[in-house]
Scaffold this active site. Structure first.
Site, PDB file in Angstrom:
ATOM      1  N   TYR A 471       0.990  -1.363  -0.116  1.00  0.00           N
ATOM      2  CA  TYR A 471      -0.012   0.025  -0.069  1.00  0.00           C
ATOM      3  C   TYR A 471       0.877   1.221   0.075  1.00  0.00           C
ATOM      4  O   TYR A 471       0.975   2.020   0.790  1.00  0.00           O
ATOM      5  CB  TYR A 471      -0.933   0.066   1.090  1.00  0.00           C
ATOM      6  CG  TYR A 471      -2.026  -0.956   1.114  1.00  0.00           C
ATOM      7  CD1 TYR A 471      -2.320  -1.865  -0.105  1.00  0.00           C
ATOM      8  CD2 TYR A 471      -2.800  -1.082   2.319  1.00  0.00           C
ATOM      9  CE1 TYR A 471      -3.320  -3.021   0.268  1.00  0.00           C
ATOM     10  CE2 TYR A 471      -3.718  -1.971   2.336  1.00  0.00           C
ATOM     11  CZ  TYR A 471      -4.023  -2.831   1.209  1.00  0.00           C
ATOM     12  OH  TYR A 471      -5.223  -3.832   1.288  1.00  0.00           O
TER      13      TYR A 471
HETATM   14  C1  LIG Z   1      -7.104  -1.757  -7.387  1.00  0.00           C
HETATM   15  C2  LIG Z   1      -6.021  -2.391  -6.472  1.00  0.00           C
HETATM   16  C3  LIG Z   1      -6.380  -3.178  -5.991  1.00  0.00           C
HETATM   17  C4  LIG Z   1      -5.454  -4.039  -4.861  1.00  0.00           C
HETATM   18  N1  LIG Z   1      -5.710  -4.832  -4.093  1.00  0.00           N
HETATM   19  C5  LIG Z   1      -4.609  -5.453  -3.523  1.00  0.00           C
HETATM   20  C6  LIG Z   1      -5.027  -6.752  -2.604  1.00  0.00           C
HETATM   21  O1  LIG Z   1      -6.003  -7.421  -2.671  1.00  0.00           O
HETATM   22  N2  LIG Z   1      -3.773  -7.128  -1.848  1.00  0.00           N
HETATM   23  C7  LIG Z   1      -2.716  -6.832  -1.951  1.00  0.00           C
HETATM   24  O2  LIG Z   1      -1.770  -7.183  -1.246  1.00  0.00           O
HETATM   25  N3  LIG Z   1      -2.639  -5.721  -2.781  1.00  0.00           N
HETATM   26  C8  LIG Z   1      -3.457  -5.192  -3.381  1.00  0.00           C
HETATM   27  N4  LIG Z   1      -3.087  -4.049  -4.033  1.00  0.00           N
HETATM   28  C9  LIG Z   1      -1.691  -3.421  -4.217  1.00  0.00           C
HETATM   29  C10 LIG Z   1      -0.940  -4.047  -5.034  1.00  0.00           C
HETATM   30  O3  LIG Z   1      -0.484  -5.493  -4.633  1.00  0.00           O
HETATM   31  C11 LIG Z   1       0.695  -3.346  -4.976  1.00  0.00           C
HETATM   32  O4  LIG Z   1       0.376  -1.991  -5.719  1.00  0.00           O
HETATM   33  C12 LIG Z   1       1.506  -4.103  -6.187  1.00  0.00           C
HETATM   34  O5  LIG Z   1       2.785  -3.789  -5.699  1.00  0.00           O
HETATM   35  C13 LIG Z   1       1.195  -3.955  -7.553  1.00  0.00           C
HETATM   36  O6  LIG Z   1       1.828  -4.807  -8.494  1.00  0.00           O
HETATM   37  P1  LIG Z   1       1.850  -4.308  -9.832  1.00  0.00           P
HETATM   38  O7  LIG Z   1       2.870  -5.200 -10.545  1.00  0.00           O
HETATM   39  O8  LIG Z   1       0.415  -4.385 -10.325  1.00  0.00           O
HETATM   40  O9  LIG Z   1       2.329  -2.846  -9.945  1.00  0.00           O
HETATM   41  P2  LIG Z   1       3.707  -2.136 -10.569  1.00  0.00           P
HETATM   42  O10 LIG Z   1       3.097  -0.694 -10.320  1.00  0.00           O
HETATM   43  O11 LIG Z   1       3.754  -2.395 -11.781  1.00  0.00           O
HETATM   44  O12 LIG Z   1       4.759  -2.434  -9.650  1.00  0.00           O
HETATM   45  C14 LIG Z   1       5.019  -1.985  -8.076  1.00  0.00           C
HETATM   46  C15 LIG Z   1       6.238  -2.058  -7.573  1.00  0.00           C
HETATM   47  O13 LIG Z   1       7.003  -3.180  -7.792  1.00  0.00           O
HETATM   48  C16 LIG Z   1       8.035  -2.968  -8.841  1.00  0.00           C
HETATM   49  N5  LIG Z   1       8.016  -4.046  -9.528  1.00  0.00           N
HETATM   50  C17 LIG Z   1       7.057  -4.273 -10.605  1.00  0.00           C
HETATM   51  N6  LIG Z   1       7.310  -5.384 -11.393  1.00  0.00           N
HETATM   52  C18 LIG Z   1       8.806  -5.757 -11.091  1.00  0.00           C
HETATM   53  C19 LIG Z   1       9.681  -6.728 -11.487  1.00  0.00           C
HETATM   54  N7  LIG Z   1       9.222  -7.515 -12.432  1.00  0.00           N
HETATM   55  N8  LIG Z   1      10.639  -6.973 -11.058  1.00  0.00           N
HETATM   56  C20 LIG Z   1      11.238  -5.966  -9.928  1.00  0.00           C
HETATM   57  N9  LIG Z   1      10.420  -5.149  -9.443  1.00  0.00           N
HETATM   58  C21 LIG Z   1       8.997  -4.835  -9.847  1.00  0.00           C
HETATM   59  C22 LIG Z   1       7.855  -1.656  -9.387  1.00  0.00           C
HETATM   60  O14 LIG Z   1       9.043  -1.138  -9.909  1.00  0.00           O
HETATM   61  C23 LIG Z   1       6.985  -0.963  -8.181  1.00  0.00           C
HETATM   62  O15 LIG Z   1       7.866  -0.374  -7.475  1.00  0.00           O
HETATM   63  C24 LIG Z   1      -4.104  -3.396  -5.063  1.00  0.00           C
HETATM   64  C25 LIG Z   1      -3.831  -2.128  -5.773  1.00  0.00           C
HETATM   65  C26 LIG Z   1      -4.786  -1.803  -6.544  1.00  0.00           C
HETATM   66  C27 LIG Z   1      -4.602  -0.595  -7.227  1.00  0.00           C
END
Ligand SMILES: Cc1cc2nc3c(=O)[nH]c(=O)nc-3n(C[C@H](O)[C@H](O)[C@H](O)COP(=O)(O)OP(=O)(O)OC[C@H]3O[C@@H](n4cnc5c(N)ncnc54)[C@H](O)[C@@H]3O)c2cc1C
Ligand SMILES: *[C@@H]1O[C@H](CO)[C@@H](O)[C@H](O)[C@H]1NC(C)=O
Ligand SMILES: *[C@@H]1O[C@H](CO)[C@@H](O)[C@H](O)[C@H]1NC(C)=O
Length: 538
Positions: A471
């Protein structure tokens, strides 16, 4: 004529300095990729400059918070969308010499956009093309690539077995890369723990461009990328996960209570049972200011949303035994399969085909701000009452209470970087959303969430005031343009990781001593503490 010409050329330069600069950035980067073995026909498919007509579409495809995509937010200088591992390796090597900061994006759900925004010139390495999922029911495992979404993973598991699942998040468009590396959780955490408690292996590419699996990276780095955030350590390519066994029948319910319906008493009781009740049961509470029956008057409404790994009869008997105050009736319950619970949590209409989980883009993208807290002792009734008053007064910010306990409290704090385990009753998410584009509203809405956060200080964890990495909240501390001095990193690091922060710093220093992989809240290296940490700052 000379002065006039000079004037003209300055004018021309000023009118499109960005395009001119970015063209040369593009050319240099493309040239570097070729010297690292990437053919130019491949480069033409994966490298986007801001002058490319598809640039905005590619950039916005994985922006999930409009607050971080306004006309004044800095856009990337280039976007790379690798189709193959070798192209990621080359991108890492070429970014080093480019003066750009590397931002890694998977699903783009980071609440502060650390995957796609920066205050310094940057490049986005976007992993959405790398999203292969291979599920092996015989060994009850799966390999899933970083660019896959949770919905795709759930769907691919369900295709092979309706008696298996995975304990991850409740939003199908969230990406694997950020979610798992950040310690993601879902509605089965009380039974099975977090995503990171169910990871067996991983592949990561380090700052030298080496592809490392668990054996090659060693147990320290493998530990770090299970909750410490991937972006501090390398580009996570994939995780090998353990599937968990789920029953054929699950039950969900949604029950609402307002203040006239004893909401305070019921929420107080919830705090005393939610982390101790049967581990098959996860009861989330949304606490929201809504418009009541009296015109325009705001009231507090509680929404209890729960899912249970079992049938409705057993659920009702568990609830009658331990939480009769909610008055759950069998008619409030819906029985369904595990995959259907994942649709239900995301508010899809009952009966929606499971293929909806494969949609990679949500219907709309809004402006939002999130913050988090952890609660270790029940909030007293008088405080709940004044909290409700405060929330009505503010009017826009809602809270989500997510219970812990069960498997969460059995796992030692140091097992993974995620430290919020035994002793945590529930986590609070502060949540404010808006759709109006007026830039002045940003301060107002974000300010409201901060105000409520400050109001909650006496009732939540202290020293440190704990926060959930997934978060992401830049209010709790950042580094100066991601340069990461130890003392700056320690501020948010202790909140996210408690005692695990030191081990993360050691791992970081070992695997990325130059601090190549960094962002606004990454893990700092130790050597920077002395070499440039305090120099010229503050
Ligand atoms: C609508 C919504 C619902 C959510 N529900 C939940 C939930 O139910 N449970 C929960 O735990 N969280 C939840 N989240 C939060 C979510 O888990 C985090 O925001 C998570 O980090 C998102 O991962 P992403 O790959 O989509 O995001 P990104 O924005 O792509 O990445 C998030 C972070 O990880 C890094 N990263 C991404 N990919 C890689 C990679 N391949 N290698 C190294 N670093 C990387 C990025 O640089 C960034 O710092 C929710 C978020 C939203 C917006
Ligand atoms: C935009 O970039 C993509 C990917 O590199 C490429 O295929 C396409 O031809 C480019 N389009 C323009 C108009 O430059
Ligand atoms: C509220 O609680 C009281 C006492 O526990 C009970 O008598 C009353 O019926 C409850 N009201 C509602 C609307 O549930």
């Amino acid at each position: 004529m000379f002065p006039f010409l000079l004037f003209l050329s300055i004018f021309t330069l000023n009118s499109s300095p960005f395009a001119a600069a970015s063209d040369s950035i593009y050319d240099n980067f493309a040239y570097c990729l070729t010297t690292n073995g990437i053919r130019s026909d491949q480069i033409a498919k994966i490298l986007y400059s801001p002058t490319n007509s598809s640039f905005s579409r590619v950039f916005e495809a994985y922006v999930r918070n409009r607050r971080l995509n306004t006309p004044t937010t800095r856009k990337p200088s280039i976007i790379v969308t690798p189709l193959e591992i070798q192209q990621i390796q080359a991108t890492i090597l070429c970014t080093k010499g480019s003066g750009l900061q590397l931002k890694i994006r998977s699903g783009g759900h980071d609440f502060e956009g650390t995957s796609y925004v920066s205050s310094v010139p940057f490049i986005i390495l976007d992993t959405f093309n790398l999203r292969t999922i291979s599920v092996d029911v015989a060994s009850e495992t799966a390999w899933v690539q970083a660019g896959a979404t949770l919905g795709e993973l759930y769907y691919r598991i369900w295709e092979k077995s309706n008696l298996h699942g995975f304990p991850a998040g409740l939003c199908p468009t969230v990406g694997i890369g950020g979610h798992i590396s950040g310690g993601g959780y879902g509605s089965m955490l009380r039974r099975f723990g977090l995503t990171v408690d169910n990871v067996l292996d991983a592949q990561i590419i380090d700052f030298k461009g080496r592809v490392l699996d668990r054996k090659a990276m060693g147990e320290d780095l493998f530990w770090a990328i299970r909750g410490g955030g991937g972006a501090s350590f390398g580009v996570v390519l994939s995780y090998k996960i353990t599937l968990v066994r789920v029953p054929e029948i699950h039950t969900v319910f949604r029950v609402q209570k307002t203040e006239e319906e004893n909401a305070t008493d019921i929420l107080y009781k919830w705090q005393n049972v939610a982390d101790k009740i049967d581990n098959d049961l996860f009861i989330r509470v949304l606490v929201q200011p809504v418009t009541g029956k009296v015109k325009g008057q705001k009231i507090i409404r509680l929404t209890f949303m729960a899912s249970f790994l079992g049938d409705a009869n057993r659920l009702v008997s568990v609830m009658n035994g331990e939480f009769p105050e909610l008055g759950l009736k069998k008619s409030d319950c819906l029985q369904m399969s595990w995959i259907e619970t994942m649709l239900w949590w995301y508010n899809f209409k009952i009966g929606t085909a499971n293929e909806a989980l494969l949609r990679r883009t949500p219907d709309s993208v809004i402006f939002l701000k999130r913050k988090s807290d952890y609660v270790q002792t029940p909030i007293p009734k008088y405080a709940l009452e004044s909290l409700f008053k405060k929330m009505v007064q503010l009017g826009k910010t809602g809270l989500v209470f997510n219970p812990y306990g069960g498997r969460m409290s059995e796992i030692p704090e140091s097992e993974t970087p995620f430290p919020h385990r035994s002793g945590i009753i529930f986590k609070i998410q502060y949540s404010v959303n808006w759709e109006d584009e007026d830039p002045n509203l940003i301060t107002e809405y974000v300010g409201e969430a901060r105000d409520l956060y400050s109001f909650m200080t006496p009732f939540v964890s202290k020293n440190p005031r704990q926060a959930f990495l997934n978060y992401r909240d830049l209010d709790i501390g950042t580094t100066d343009n991601g340069k990461n001095s130890y003392s700056e990193g320690e501020v948010y690091g202790l909140k996210y990781f408690k005692g695990n922060f030191d081990r993360l710093v050691k791992v970081k220093t070992m695997v990325d001593p130059q601090n190549f992989f960094r962002n606004e809240q990454s893990i700092p290296t130790l050597n920077l503490q002395t070499s440039q940490g305090s120099k010229g700052r503050k």
